[in-house]
Design a protein around this motif. Structure first.
Motif, mmCIF file in Angstrom:
data_model
loop_
_atom_site.group_PDB
_atom_site.id
_atom_site.type_symbol
_atom_site.label_atom_id
_atom_site.label_comp_id
_atom_site.label_asym_id
_atom_site.label_seq_id
_atom_site.Cartn_x
_atom_site.Cartn_y
_atom_site.Cartn_z
ATOM 1 N N LYS A 100 0.564 -1.133 0.095
ATOM 2 C CA LYS A 100 -0.066 0.028 0.059
ATOM 3 C C LYS A 100 0.753 1.328 -0.024
ATOM 4 O O LYS A 100 1.831 1.203 0.744
ATOM 5 C CB LYS A 100 -1.006 -0.035 1.140
ATOM 6 C CG LYS A 100 -2.184 -0.936 1.166
ATOM 7 C CD LYS A 100 -3.023 -0.650 2.358
ATOM 8 C CE LYS A 100 -4.050 -1.648 2.244
ATOM 9 N NZ LYS A 100 -5.131 -1.564 3.380
ATOM 10 N N PRO B 298 0.289 5.040 0.988
ATOM 11 C CA PRO B 298 -0.875 6.079 1.586
ATOM 12 C C PRO B 298 -0.561 7.123 0.913
ATOM 13 O O PRO B 298 0.771 7.613 1.018
ATOM 14 C CB PRO B 298 -0.474 5.756 2.988
ATOM 15 C CG PRO B 298 0.369 4.706 3.222
ATOM 16 C CD PRO B 298 1.072 4.240 2.075
ATOM 17 N N CYS B 299 -1.353 8.083 0.477
ATOM 18 C CA CYS B 299 -1.370 9.423 0.053
ATOM 19 C C CYS B 299 -2.490 10.278 0.634
ATOM 20 O O CYS B 299 -3.924 9.771 0.933
ATOM 21 C CB CYS B 299 -1.530 9.368 -1.610
ATOM 22 S SG CYS B 299 -0.172 8.432 -2.506
ATOM 23 N N SER B 300 -2.118 11.502 0.945
ATOM 24 C CA SER B 300 -3.176 12.518 1.427
ATOM 25 C C SER B 300 -4.075 12.846 0.193
ATOM 26 O O SER B 300 -3.621 12.789 -0.856
ATOM 27 C CB SER B 300 -2.607 13.566 2.157
ATOM 28 O OG SER B 300 -1.919 14.362 1.016
ATOM 29 N N LYS C 66 7.225 10.593 -4.986
ATOM 30 C CA LYS C 66 7.470 10.003 -3.624
ATOM 31 C C LYS C 66 8.842 8.915 -3.798
ATOM 32 O O LYS C 66 8.924 8.359 -4.825
ATOM 33 C CB LYS C 66 6.516 9.182 -2.925
ATOM 34 C CG LYS C 66 5.097 9.808 -2.621
ATOM 35 C CD LYS C 66 4.093 9.000 -1.933
ATOM 36 C CE LYS C 66 3.037 9.812 -1.246
ATOM 37 N NZ LYS C 66 3.406 10.195 0.140
ATOM 38 N N LYS D 203 -8.045 5.898 -5.155
ATOM 39 C CA LYS D 203 -7.370 4.881 -4.323
ATOM 40 C C LYS D 203 -7.589 3.536 -4.784
ATOM 41 O O LYS D 203 -8.548 3.355 -5.838
ATOM 42 C CB LYS D 203 -8.594 4.851 -3.210
ATOM 43 C CG LYS D 203 -8.187 3.526 -2.258
ATOM 44 C CD LYS D 203 -9.201 3.501 -0.965
ATOM 45 C CE LYS D 203 -9.213 2.299 -0.021
ATOM 46 N NZ LYS D 203 -9.934 2.425 0.973
ATOM 47 N N VAL E 88 -2.242 2.613 -4.431
ATOM 48 C CA VAL E 88 -2.398 4.065 -3.821
ATOM 49 C C VAL E 88 -3.515 3.613 -2.774
ATOM 50 O O VAL E 88 -4.631 3.113 -3.030
ATOM 51 C CB VAL E 88 -2.938 4.957 -4.930
ATOM 52 C CG1 VAL E 88 -3.563 6.288 -4.347
ATOM 53 C CG2 VAL E 88 -1.813 5.215 -5.903
ATOM 54 N N ASP E 89 -3.554 4.159 -1.713
ATOM 55 C CA ASP E 89 -4.244 4.186 -0.532
ATOM 56 C C ASP E 89 -4.534 5.747 -0.191
ATOM 57 O O ASP E 89 -3.548 6.440 -0.050
ATOM 58 C CB ASP E 89 -4.007 3.418 0.545
ATOM 59 C CG ASP E 89 -4.979 3.113 1.411
ATOM 60 O OD1 ASP E 89 -6.152 3.173 1.335
ATOM 61 O OD2 ASP E 89 -4.734 2.665 2.889
ATOM 62 N N GLU E 90 -5.911 5.951 0.118
ATOM 63 C CA GLU E 90 -6.062 7.296 0.301
ATOM 64 C C GLU E 90 -6.209 7.425 1.948
ATOM 65 O O GLU E 90 -7.152 6.899 2.395
ATOM 66 C CB GLU E 90 -7.575 7.835 -0.382
ATOM 67 C CG GLU E 90 -8.015 9.391 -0.204
ATOM 68 C CD GLU E 90 -9.157 9.479 -0.671
ATOM 69 O OE1 GLU E 90 -10.183 9.863 -0.371
ATOM 70 O OE2 GLU E 90 -9.254 9.283 -2.118
ATOM 71 N N LYS E 91 -5.584 8.670 2.422
ATOM 72 C CA LYS E 91 -5.611 8.928 3.801
ATOM 73 C C LYS E 91 -7.105 9.753 4.117
ATOM 74 O O LYS E 91 -7.492 10.441 3.325
ATOM 75 C CB LYS E 91 -4.503 9.547 4.308
ATOM 76 C CG LYS E 91 -3.356 9.030 4.031
ATOM 77 C CD LYS E 91 -2.007 10.031 4.811
ATOM 78 C CE LYS E 91 -0.703 9.477 4.323
ATOM 79 N NZ LYS E 91 0.393 10.461 5.042
ATOM 80 N N HIS F 290 -9.498 12.568 5.503
ATOM 81 C CA HIS F 290 -9.068 13.861 5.367
ATOM 82 C C HIS F 290 -10.071 14.497 6.560
ATOM 83 O O HIS F 290 -11.186 14.343 6.722
ATOM 84 C CB HIS F 290 -9.460 14.727 4.104
ATOM 85 C CG HIS F 290 -8.955 15.930 3.899
ATOM 86 N ND1 HIS F 290 -9.597 17.092 3.980
ATOM 87 C CD2 HIS F 290 -7.696 16.374 3.630
ATOM 88 C CE1 HIS F 290 -8.966 18.115 4.052
ATOM 89 N NE2 HIS F 290 -7.757 17.756 3.297
#
Length: 354
Positions: free
Chosen positions: A168, A170-172, A182, A214, A239-242, A244
């Motif tokens: 995974k 993680p991305c904001s 990254k 994601k 890609v995993d979405e943090k 918000h």
């Protein structure tokens, strides 16, 4: 004198495993019967000799016995000194070897299949041996099975491919909105020319594009550990979405929830929103807000992955805070006043729209 396996494979007597493999690969591909349809009988004989030579020399036990006693001793045709037993015995023992040994020549097709990574190199085509299967496969594909192989190259589909390694990433939401680069540090093992594995570290660069969602996968081919007869794994970042603090994502739309009082829901309000790229949006809401109402701001959502110049919408939802109790004055005066104002606003909005 017997067969000289080293001469058959065209290698020196001190040849190592890599040299044996290289020699077998070259000669097996050159003399494979299906590559020699006009000289098949001779090719089959040579192919079997090459396979037997590789089978013996690549096996430490067989090679040791062959080096000491030759082909006759390996196959039990002539008993080695002090071996004991009858003259034609298949079993014999040596001081350096196990108490007994039987030489069983392996099938040439099996050796070929094992070397190139197939359980059956040309199998699955129905009936016949591996060689006949090869011809059948070639005709079905309308091409020579060997056309894409040079003397020193293995079959491209031969070694099995190791399963992908997934990780995974993680991305904001801000990173997915604007895009970001990254750097990921990985550790893995690689093989040198002698086959020895060495630990190495690498830095991988991942360019996150605006609008990616994601579940988007970024693949680095063959970045797993290197192993004999195995194509290294692909390294796959997902890609995993943090979460918000203010926004949630729905496809290409952004959703923002705004708290309003009952009075604001009836009489209107102004919503101030800080966007993901640092701007401030001022959104006036003049309509009556019901629990299911959404105010839509076009073009203020997430960038579209295929065309980042275009964006989805910003959808403002409302959480109406109802009072727990009302005074007599609020019931008789303020609520009535708010309702009349709401009615006027709704009529004005209707006139504008229609």
């Amino acid at each position: 004198m017997g067969v000289d396996y080293y001469k058959t494979l065209q290698v020196e007597k001190n040849a190592n495993d890599d040299e044996l493999k290289k020699a077998y690969r070259k000669l097996a591909m050159r003399w494979h019967p299906d590559k020699n349809p006009n000289n098949k009988k001779e090719a089959e004989a040579k192919f079997k000799q090459i396979s037997e030579a590789y089978d013996v020399l690549s096996d430490p036990q067989k090679r040791t016995i062959y080096d000491q006693y030759g082909e006759e001793g390996l196959k039990g045709q002539v008993p080695p000194p002090n071996a004991g037993g009858a003259g034609g015995s298949t079993f014999f023992s040596t001081g350096d070897m196990p108490s007994s040994f039987r030489f069983n020549p392996r099938n040439a097709d099996d050796i070929f299949a094992e070397f190139f990574g197939f359980s059956s190199p040309f199998g699955g085509m129905g009936g016949g041996s591996g060689m006949r299967g090869a011809s059948r496969m070639g005709s079905m594909l309308g091409d020579d099975v060997f056309a894409n192989f040079g003397d020193n190259r293995p079959m491209s589909s031969g070694p099995r491919k190791a399963a992908p390694i997934e990780q995974k990433l993680p991305c904001s939401l801000e990173e997915l909105y604007k895009g970001v680069t990254k750097k990921m540090k990985i550790s893995r093992e690689i093989s040198d020319a002698s086959g020895k594995t060495l630990p190495v570290q690498e830095i991988l660069t991942i360019d996150i594009k605006p609008g990616w969602k994601k579940g988007t996968k970024i693949t680095f081919p063959e970045k797993g550990n290197e192993q004999p007869n195995v194509i290294p794994s692909d390294l796959v970042f997902i890609v995993d979405e943090k979460p918000h603090n203010f926004f949630t994502r729905d496809g290409n739309d952004l959703i923002f929830t705004h708290n309003v009082t009952l009075a604001e829901a009836l009489t209107g309000c102004t919503v101030h929103i800080s966007t993901l790229d640092g701007r401030t949006l001022t959104v006036p809401v003049s309509t009556v807000i019901n629990p299911n109402y959404e105010e839509v701001v076009p073009g203020e959502g997430m960038p579209l992955p295929k065309d980042p110049t275009k964006r989805g919408n910003l959808r403002i939802k409302f959480n109406i805070k109802f009072p727990t109790r009302l005074t007599a004055d609020q019931k008789s005066v303020q609520i009535q006043k708010a309702l009349r104002l709401a009615t006027i606003l709704e009529e004005q909005r209707h006139q504008i729209l229609y």
